[in-house]
Motif scaffolding. Sequence first.
Motif, PDB file in Angstrom:
ATOM      1  N   SER A 302       1.108  -0.991  -0.031  1.00  0.00           N
ATOM      2  CA  SER A 302       0.140   0.044   0.309  1.00  0.00           C
ATOM      3  C   SER A 302       0.740   1.730   0.535  1.00  0.00           C
ATOM      4  N   VAL A 303       0.363   2.118  -0.261  1.00  0.00           N
ATOM      5  CA  VAL A 303       0.955   3.289  -0.703  1.00  0.00           C
ATOM      6  C   VAL A 303       0.914   4.166   1.126  1.00  0.00           C
ATOM      7  N   PRO A 304       2.148   5.012   1.277  1.00  0.00           N
ATOM      8  CA  PRO A 304       1.694   5.508   2.674  1.00  0.00           C
ATOM      9  C   PRO A 304       0.726   6.390   3.071  1.00  0.00           C
ATOM     10  N   ALA A 322      -2.885  -8.967  20.373  1.00  0.00           N
ATOM     11  CA  ALA A 322      -3.347 -10.115  20.209  1.00  0.00           C
ATOM     12  C   ALA A 322      -3.896 -11.437  19.038  1.00  0.00           C
ATOM     13  N   ALA A 323      -3.836 -12.654  19.458  1.00  0.00           N
ATOM     14  CA  ALA A 323      -4.142 -13.106  18.453  1.00  0.00           C
ATOM     15  C   ALA A 323      -3.905 -13.359  17.270  1.00  0.00           C
ATOM     16  N   ASP A 324      -2.210 -12.407  16.851  1.00  0.00           N
ATOM     17  CA  ASP A 324      -1.956 -12.539  15.666  1.00  0.00           C
ATOM     18  C   ASP A 324      -3.412 -11.586  14.634  1.00  0.00           C
ATOM     19  N   MET A 325      -4.071 -10.740  15.566  1.00  0.00           N
ATOM     20  CA  MET A 325      -4.310 -10.028  14.895  1.00  0.00           C
ATOM     21  C   MET A 325      -4.603  -7.953  14.636  1.00  0.00           C
ATOM     22  N   VAL A 326      -4.463  -7.195  13.696  1.00  0.00           N
ATOM     23  CA  VAL A 326      -3.849  -5.656  13.279  1.00  0.00           C
ATOM     24  C   VAL A 326      -5.629  -5.137  13.241  1.00  0.00           C
ATOM     25  N   GLU A 327      -5.707  -4.452  14.361  1.00  0.00           N
ATOM     26  CA  GLU A 327      -6.617  -3.193  13.859  1.00  0.00           C
ATOM     27  C   GLU A 327      -5.610  -2.348  12.769  1.00  0.00           C
ATOM     28  N   ALA A 328      -6.931  -2.862  11.804  1.00  0.00           N
ATOM     29  CA  ALA A 328      -6.179  -1.541  10.926  1.00  0.00           C
ATOM     30  C   ALA A 328      -7.483  -0.852   9.704  1.00  0.00           C
ATOM     31  N   ILE A 329      -7.189  -0.132   8.578  1.00  0.00           N
ATOM     32  CA  ILE A 329      -8.321   0.860   7.859  1.00  0.00           C
ATOM     33  C   ILE A 329      -7.544   0.326   6.489  1.00  0.00           C
ATOM     34  N   VAL A 330      -9.132  -0.595   6.257  1.00  0.00           N
ATOM     35  CA  VAL A 330      -9.219  -1.013   4.490  1.00  0.00           C
ATOM     36  C   VAL A 330      -9.738  -0.258   3.346  1.00  0.00           C
ATOM     37  N   TRP A 331      -9.285   0.433   2.178  1.00  0.00           N
ATOM     38  CA  TRP A 331     -10.246   0.950   1.122  1.00  0.00           C
ATOM     39  C   TRP A 331      -9.930  -0.796  -0.134  1.00  0.00           C
ATOM     40  N   ILE A 332     -11.214  -0.599  -0.375  1.00  0.00           N
ATOM     41  CA  ILE A 332     -11.373  -1.473  -1.748  1.00  0.00           C
ATOM     42  C   ILE A 332     -12.343  -1.121  -2.515  1.00  0.00           C
ATOM     43  N   ALA A 333     -11.897  -1.675  -3.427  1.00  0.00           N
ATOM     44  CA  ALA A 333     -12.511  -0.939  -4.859  1.00  0.00           C
ATOM     45  C   ALA A 333     -13.324  -2.280  -5.603  1.00  0.00           C
ATOM     46  N   ASN A 334     -15.046  -1.827  -6.122  1.00  0.00           N
ATOM     47  CA  ASN A 334     -15.354  -2.687  -6.443  1.00  0.00           C
ATOM     48  C   ASN A 334     -15.175  -4.283  -5.928  1.00  0.00           C
ATOM     49  N   ARG A 335     -15.340  -3.893  -4.816  1.00  0.00           N
ATOM     50  CA  ARG A 335     -15.259  -5.654  -4.199  1.00  0.00           C
ATOM     51  C   ARG A 335     -13.826  -6.596  -4.776  1.00  0.00           C
ATOM     52  N   GLY A 336     -12.953  -6.526  -5.320  1.00  0.00           N
ATOM     53  CA  GLY A 336     -11.939  -6.712  -5.738  1.00  0.00           C
ATOM     54  C   GLY A 336     -10.274  -5.662  -5.747  1.00  0.00           C
ATOM     55  N   THR A 337      -9.599  -5.254  -5.794  1.00  0.00           N
ATOM     56  CA  THR A 337      -9.200  -3.784  -6.100  1.00  0.00           C
ATOM     57  C   THR A 337      -9.054  -3.029  -4.688  1.00  0.00           C
ATOM     58  N   LEU A 338      -7.413  -3.705  -3.952  1.00  0.00           N
ATOM     59  CA  LEU A 338      -6.998  -2.928  -2.901  1.00  0.00           C
ATOM     60  C   LEU A 338      -6.553  -1.181  -3.003  1.00  0.00           C
ATOM     61  N   LEU A 339      -7.389  -0.540  -2.066  1.00  0.00           N
ATOM     62  CA  LEU A 339      -6.654   1.132  -3.020  1.00  0.00           C
ATOM     63  C   LEU A 339      -5.967   1.456  -1.570  1.00  0.00           C
ATOM     64  N   LYS A 340      -6.258   0.485  -0.152  1.00  0.00           N
ATOM     65  CA  LYS A 340      -5.251   1.270   0.438  1.00  0.00           C
ATOM     66  C   LYS A 340      -5.458   0.723   1.659  1.00  0.00           C
ATOM     67  N   VAL A 341      -4.132   0.459   2.474  1.00  0.00           N
ATOM     68  CA  VAL A 341      -3.729  -0.756   3.684  1.00  0.00           C
ATOM     69  C   VAL A 341      -3.569   0.240   4.688  1.00  0.00           C
ATOM     70  N   VAL A 342      -3.660   0.795   5.826  1.00  0.00           N
ATOM     71  CA  VAL A 342      -3.121   1.105   6.710  1.00  0.00           C
ATOM     72  C   VAL A 342      -3.265   0.862   8.796  1.00  0.00           C
ATOM     73  N   ARG A 343      -2.613   0.488   9.632  1.00  0.00           N
ATOM     74  CA  ARG A 343      -2.707   0.443  10.255  1.00  0.00           C
ATOM     75  C   ARG A 343      -3.190   1.924  11.058  1.00  0.00           C
ATOM     76  N   ASN A 344      -4.502   0.922  12.184  1.00  0.00           N
ATOM     77  CA  ASN A 344      -5.394   2.465  12.695  1.00  0.00           C
ATOM     78  C   ASN A 344      -4.049   3.475  13.058  1.00  0.00           C
ATOM     79  N   PRO A 345      -4.140   4.755  12.984  1.00  0.00           N
ATOM     80  CA  PRO A 345      -2.964   5.770  13.349  1.00  0.00           C
ATOM     81  C   PRO A 345      -3.654   6.366  14.447  1.00  0.00           C
ATOM     82  N   PHE A 346      -4.894   6.795  15.416  1.00  0.00           N
ATOM     83  CA  PHE A 346      -5.596   7.250  16.221  1.00  0.00           C
ATOM     84  C   PHE A 346      -4.927   7.155  17.499  1.00  0.00           C
TER      85      PHE A 346
END
Length: 788
Positions: A302-304, A322-346
């Motif tokens: 993903s882009v920074p 915990a449990a190998d899970m990451v709190e993230a925010i993900v944007w996906i276009a047309n249910r198949g294309t990853l636009l951006k993923v970022v760890r929760n920055p707040f």
Amino acid sequence: MAKASIVEPISSYVQSDSDSVIYDSDLTGWIIEKCEKWEDARNAQHKQRWHEYYRLWRGQHHGPEDKIRHYERSKLIAPALQQAIEAGVSEMEETVFHRKRWFDLEDDVRERVFEQVIKENAQQIPPEQLQQIAQNVDTRLGQITDQLIEDFDTRNVNKAISEILLNAALYGTGIGKIAVEQKPRRVPVTGSTGTTSDVMVEDDIHVTLVPVDPNEFLIDIAAKNLDEALGAAHVYTVPRHEILQKQARGIYNDTPVGFYNQDENEHAILDITEKNYETVEHVEVLEYHGLVPKTFFEEASSVPDPLAEFAEENSNIEYDDAADMVEAIVWIANRGTLLKVVRNPFIMQDRSFVAFQWDTVPNRFWGRGIAEKGYNPQKALDAELRARIDALALATYPVMLVNGMMAPRGSDFNIRPGRNIVVSGPVNEAVAPFKFPGPDAQSYRQTAEFERMVTMATGSMDTAAPLGVNPRNETAGGMSMMMGALLKRAKRTLRNMEYEFLTPLIHKIAWRYMQFDTERYPVADYKFKVHGALGAQAREFEVAQLTQLLQTTPPGSPAYWIILKGVLKNYNVEDKEQLMQIMDSFLEQALNPPEPQPDFDQQVKIADQQRKTQELQFNVQKSARDDVRKSMEMEAEAERDRGEAIWNQSEAMLNLEKAKTERVKAENDGVLKQAQAANALVGENGSPAEYLALVDALKASFSDVTNTAVNRINTTLGDSIQHLTNRQQMFNTGSADINPINAKLDQILKQQGESPDLNISRDADGRVSAIGGRPVSRDPNGRLRGVE
């Protein structure tokens, strides 16, 4: 032992068979699979009903699926439910935005911030500056609240809250998304030459609230609130050029993005006029907030994100993987294309969604709205109205019975003015009118009852039944009962909205401003509270109650002005503050009324009463003074008697001492005679030793007697005279000539205290010439006779 994992084992989302959807990453496939399951569960339970709620609110008839009976022809939709929804939403809006400053800091925030400032600068702040620091803290905190309210206005947060309230009343759940963006702002500045203007671009932090339609929101099926959910997603469409522009600016991944699915079955069709998707260039974006597998997160490219980088550099965020899970925010276009993923920055690691239920449904995320509560009586009301309209159409428009044997073949039997119908045979036998009976008059009363049912279900007074239908509405008591029930139900919704939506919303927006715009929002533990108040209907009800109470209150009394002030508080007039000040002045006058001016007879009576009162007071004071004077005179007389006794005692002591002195004098005379005799025996030139020794003994004896008398007079007589003097000064009675007496006594004491001078002086012939400085006297024969 096998390790438990909440992530299903997936071979690969990228490599799949020809019948499966191809995703560009395993993270995309994992999220889409979860979200589609949640979407199917939501649609199975709510989709059809939500669409019907929307059409009832819009007043749109969608065709056969909206028919109550398959043979009804009328498409009328009664406005009762529409009015109930709009009345409920407007009541809540008026409750929240009844004044500009509709939220403020908690009362203890100022104390905690002041304590923190003092603790951090305890060694640097002089004590005399503490008051000024406290005033500065109050001013700064007030400015932060004003600034946040201003940002709400400029970022259209209040408008978004109104739309969320409408969604909650319509679908039962109000949902909002907090978006943080860094947007350029163009600022006009004066050019270098002073005649032209330039433009300066500044980057601003925009924290906005996006209303989320429940038809576009997905959440974990097992969750009861946002914090418990594995994740939540907002599925929305945007024009394709926005995606392309963000890709060009480096906000999204630079991957090919096409148009989203043209199939109408894949989208929520709410408006019957919004069916044509073929000519619309839209892209569907799925914005996911929640937990994702850590391995998928690390593998996805993903882009920074500038905000995430800023948070990493300036904030000490503790991530919980915990449990190998990451709190993230993900944007996906047309249910198949990853636009951006970022760890929760707040910094608070909270999710950017807020939601509340209009009416609480226990153990469910989706709540119950006004449309759901009024759905059944609304359908019954529509069925009654449509049946009446259909029956009225049959009774209104003429129907003709035609004898087929006498009518010409292929004739048109439509009735219109001036129409001629040719028949074979008698007209009465060929054509006859037919009259359908009109609708039952009782049906109109039934429609009023159905409106009352809508009122019962939704709690809206605007749809109350007419006076002739429900006698309860004719009385003030009945109306008060209805309004009381309405206000109690409205308060339940207000509490849900305040606790679950408004308070978390304000805090989350403030946290984001503190993290990314620290210059305008200094970091502190701010706690906000919402100023909930009465809505429009509640204020009208309270005004009515106060007006009735005002009629039973005496005009001009303090209670009258207090009630009138309460009535004025519920009005939105232009000069409200000035009127409130006038009310306060009238109330102050009523609480402290001036003395009434009596008439002549009353003045005479009052003057006579005052004269009698003054005489009584004078007599009482005179009697009190006489008693005091008599008491003082008696005490003065007692003191005078005591002083006379002391004087007599002192005089007796003086006489006693005088007697002793006389005795000593007599002894001295005897000694003198002996001395004279000795002088005669010895002669003029001799110095008898016995005479001198005797004189010395008499001197010592006289000194001892005198000292003892002086000491006794000093201790006894002196204290008594001083006590008598003090008492005379206190009472100012008796003789004022006490000073001469004191002087005389002092002289006697002085004389008694002095030692007698017995030194003998001789003349040139050796004879005694003086004793103690006093010349001696001699007889004619030259013998000593005494002291002059």
